[in-house]
Design a protein around this motif. Structure first.
Motif, mmCIF file in Angstrom:
data_model
loop_
_atom_site.group_PDB
_atom_site.id
_atom_site.type_symbol
_atom_site.label_atom_id
_atom_site.label_comp_id
_atom_site.label_asym_id
_atom_site.label_seq_id
_atom_site.Cartn_x
_atom_site.Cartn_y
_atom_site.Cartn_z
ATOM 1 N N ALA A 228 0.951 -14.123 4.397
ATOM 2 C CA ALA A 228 0.191 -13.428 5.299
ATOM 3 C C ALA A 228 0.643 -11.805 4.677
ATOM 4 N N ASP A 229 1.296 -11.606 3.996
ATOM 5 C CA ASP A 229 1.845 -10.061 3.769
ATOM 6 C C ASP A 229 1.242 -9.942 2.421
ATOM 7 N N VAL A 230 0.759 -8.977 2.551
ATOM 8 C CA VAL A 230 -0.290 -8.551 0.944
ATOM 9 C C VAL A 230 0.148 -6.986 0.465
ATOM 10 N N GLN A 231 0.259 -7.056 -0.307
ATOM 11 C CA GLN A 231 0.374 -5.192 -1.476
ATOM 12 C C GLN A 231 -1.107 -4.994 -1.739
ATOM 13 N N LEU A 232 -1.993 -3.984 -0.781
ATOM 14 C CA LEU A 232 -3.161 -3.406 -1.996
ATOM 15 C C LEU A 232 -2.689 -2.818 -2.694
ATOM 16 N N GLU A 233 -3.287 -2.651 -3.790
ATOM 17 C CA GLU A 233 -3.474 -1.469 -5.097
ATOM 18 C C GLU A 233 -4.305 -0.859 -5.091
ATOM 19 N N PHE A 234 -4.988 0.043 -4.958
ATOM 20 C CA PHE A 234 -6.156 0.612 -5.209
ATOM 21 C C PHE A 234 -6.132 2.133 -5.941
ATOM 22 N N ASP A 235 -6.425 2.179 -7.572
ATOM 23 C CA ASP A 235 -6.617 3.494 -8.184
ATOM 24 C C ASP A 235 -4.861 3.737 -8.677
ATOM 25 N N GLY A 236 -3.926 3.040 -8.410
ATOM 26 C CA GLY A 236 -2.208 3.011 -8.154
ATOM 27 C C GLY A 236 -2.105 3.404 -7.352
ATOM 28 N N PHE A 237 -2.926 3.552 -6.166
ATOM 29 C CA PHE A 237 -2.657 3.892 -4.562
ATOM 30 C C PHE A 237 -2.117 2.999 -4.029
ATOM 31 N N ILE A 238 -1.199 2.773 -3.491
ATOM 32 C CA ILE A 238 0.006 1.086 -2.295
ATOM 33 C C ILE A 238 0.011 1.335 -0.996
ATOM 34 N N LYS A 239 -0.915 0.245 -0.685
ATOM 35 C CA LYS A 239 -0.622 0.096 0.712
ATOM 36 C C LYS A 239 -0.443 -1.396 1.178
ATOM 37 N N HIS A 240 0.647 -1.750 2.206
ATOM 38 C CA HIS A 240 1.347 -2.705 2.339
ATOM 39 C C HIS A 240 0.703 -3.157 3.712
ATOM 40 N N TYR A 241 0.235 -4.605 4.048
ATOM 41 C CA TYR A 241 -0.388 -5.285 5.457
ATOM 42 C C TYR A 241 0.325 -6.462 5.513
ATOM 43 N N LYS A 242 0.728 -6.821 7.306
ATOM 44 C CA LYS A 242 1.047 -8.121 7.665
ATOM 45 C C LYS A 242 0.394 -8.480 8.005
ATOM 46 N N ASP A 243 0.560 -9.259 8.396
ATOM 47 C CA ASP A 243 -0.251 -10.749 9.074
ATOM 48 C C ASP A 243 -1.685 -11.032 8.568
ATOM 49 N N VAL A 244 -2.561 -10.931 7.805
ATOM 50 C CA VAL A 244 -3.386 -10.737 6.978
ATOM 51 C C VAL A 244 -4.020 -11.697 7.256
ATOM 52 N N ASP A 245 -5.561 -11.660 8.028
ATOM 53 C CA ASP A 245 -6.403 -13.319 8.346
ATOM 54 C C ASP A 245 -7.521 -13.597 7.163
ATOM 55 N N CYS A 246 -8.035 -11.744 6.351
ATOM 56 C CA CYS A 246 -8.966 -12.405 4.983
ATOM 57 C C CYS A 246 -9.453 -11.030 4.619
ATOM 58 N N MET A 247 -9.394 -11.356 4.109
ATOM 59 C CA MET A 247 -10.371 -9.931 2.731
ATOM 60 C C MET A 247 -11.453 -9.721 2.094
ATOM 61 N N ARG A 248 -12.059 -8.957 2.203
ATOM 62 C CA ARG A 248 -13.269 -9.032 1.422
ATOM 63 C C ARG A 248 -13.971 -8.103 0.480
ATOM 64 N N VAL A 249 -14.154 -8.281 -0.617
ATOM 65 C CA VAL A 249 -14.408 -7.518 -1.360
ATOM 66 C C VAL A 249 -15.308 -7.413 -1.870
ATOM 67 N N LYS A 250 -16.052 -5.992 -2.076
ATOM 68 C CA LYS A 250 -17.695 -5.463 -2.465
ATOM 69 C C LYS A 250 -17.804 -4.630 -3.112
ATOM 70 N N LEU A 251 -18.559 -4.401 -3.669
ATOM 71 C CA LEU A 251 -19.185 -2.588 -4.477
ATOM 72 C C LEU A 251 -19.382 -1.938 -3.198
ATOM 73 N N SER A 252 -18.650 -0.953 -3.549
ATOM 74 C CA SER A 252 -19.045 0.113 -2.233
ATOM 75 C C SER A 252 -20.344 1.245 -2.173
ATOM 76 N N ASP A 253 -20.534 1.175 -1.154
ATOM 77 C CA ASP A 253 -21.738 2.158 -1.144
ATOM 78 C C ASP A 253 -21.084 3.330 -1.572
ATOM 79 N N LYS A 254 -20.537 3.818 -1.411
ATOM 80 C CA LYS A 254 -20.065 5.196 -1.813
ATOM 81 C C LYS A 254 -19.849 5.049 -3.204
ATOM 82 N N GLU A 255 -20.511 6.738 -4.273
ATOM 83 C CA GLU A 255 -20.567 6.732 -4.876
ATOM 84 C C GLU A 255 -20.129 8.397 -5.929
ATOM 85 N N LEU A 256 -19.539 8.258 -6.945
ATOM 86 C CA LEU A 256 -19.411 9.323 -7.519
ATOM 87 C C LEU A 256 -20.237 10.074 -8.310
ATOM 88 N N LYS A 257 -20.453 10.905 -8.649
ATOM 89 C CA LYS A 257 -22.033 11.472 -9.459
ATOM 90 C C LYS A 257 -20.924 12.483 -10.862
#
Ligand code: NAP
Ligand code: MN
Length: 266
Positions: A219-248
């Motif tokens: 239930a404890d997960v570590q997220l890494e996004f572009d080398g930046f790290i965050k820890h979450y405890k007691d996670v129920d679920c995660m959903r990953v999708k393409l973001s609407d945010k875009e870089l030009k």
């Protein structure tokens, strides 16, 4: 009102030198140049390696401005311009001789009880367990449960990030003209005890990926996004999708994507 250019550099001497020369050239062309992030800039010039772009996004969010990189880093895959080409770039930009390539990020929603946390990456999103431990999680694609993943973790790359960590893990390089997500396993277990995909799978952007960690051990997960790290405890679920945010990203007409891949990788 003058058009504004923002210049962000890393601390290398060569970056500072390049910044001064670009600043002078744009000022001579009638632009206002600011050092550091400016939300209302027409163009943000990043001088350094790919990390300068990733840091910009994680400090200020995906900017609305056009962005261009001048490479004084090691690889500089996002960085379109070499320092010795900086003057030519300033001229090409002022004459409108460039194209804009848009790149979407990848987003994860982490649910814990009734709380939802959202994180976004440009290259990738990695989901791991506690350091040194396997993570056990059920992976669904759309509404279909596909596998119980057991291994170090799962990486979901954008086309922009397909050439980074994804590639080191044996994932495929994706042409940035495609809109998709690539799911690459990190050290998946594949034994009679556990069965999971050992290769990447490539998904259409509209199909969300759900990950439900096993509450008893993962239930404890570590997220890494572009080398930046965050820890979450007691996670129920995660959903990953393409973001609407875009870089030009500003691209010059001189080199196509696959020539660049060849130059940087072969
Ligand atoms: P870093 O430690 O300097 O990054 C590692 C290398 O990845 C650098 O050479 C960097 O280029 C390059 N890179 C970054 N984004 C890229 C892209 N989209 N395509 C091709 N290469 C790319 O740290 P960083 O510069 O902040 O980059 C963070 C990224 O490092 C993460 O998003 C992840 O993809 C990657 N990473 C890779 C591994 C691995 O391959 N085993 C492990 C962890 C993280 P510059 O030299 O221009 O900075
Ligand atoms: Mn770097």
């Amino acid at each position: 009102m003058k058009k504004k250019i923002s210049i962000i550099t890393n601390t290398q001497a060569v970056s500072e030198k390049t910044a001064s020369s670009v600043e002078n050239a744009f000022e001579a062309g009638g632009y206002e140049v600011v050092r550091g992030f400016a939300e209302d800039a027409e163009l943000i010039i990043l001088i350094g390696g790919d990390g300068v772009l990733l840091r910009l996004i994680h400090e200020h969010g995906f900017p609305k401005s056009n962005v261009v990189g001048i490479n004084t880093g090691h690889l500089g895959f996002f960085q379109e311009v070499a320092p010795e080409e900086a003057d030519d770039f300033v001229e090409a930009y002022q004459n409108g001789n460039y194209q804009i390539q848009t790149m979407n990020g990848v987003e994860i929603e982490v649910r814990k009880g009734n709380k939802v946390h959202v994180e976004t990456g440009l290259n990738e999103m990695v989901v791991r367990g506690r350091p040194g431990c396997l993570i056990h999680m059920d992976m669904s694609i759309g509404d279909s449960m596909i596998e119980t993943f057991v291994g170090d973790g799962i990486l979901v790359a954008t086309p922009a990030g397909s050439t980074a960590y994804n590639y080191s893990l044996g994932g495929s390089i994706v042409d940035p003209r495609l809109t998709l997500l690539e799911v690459t396993p990190i050290a998946p277990m594949n034994t009679t005890a556990y069965r999971c995909f050992t290769s990447s799978i490539v998904l259409p952007a509209e199909l969300p990926i759900s990950l439900v960690p096993d509450k008893t051990n993962s239930a404890d997960v570590q997220l890494e996004f572009d080398g930046f790290i965050k820890h979450y405890k007691d996670v129920d679920c995660m959903r990953v999708k393409l973001s609407d945010k875009e870089l030009k990203l500003v691209r010059l007409n001189t080199r196509d994507f696959w020539t660049k891949v060849k130059d940087k990788y072969l």
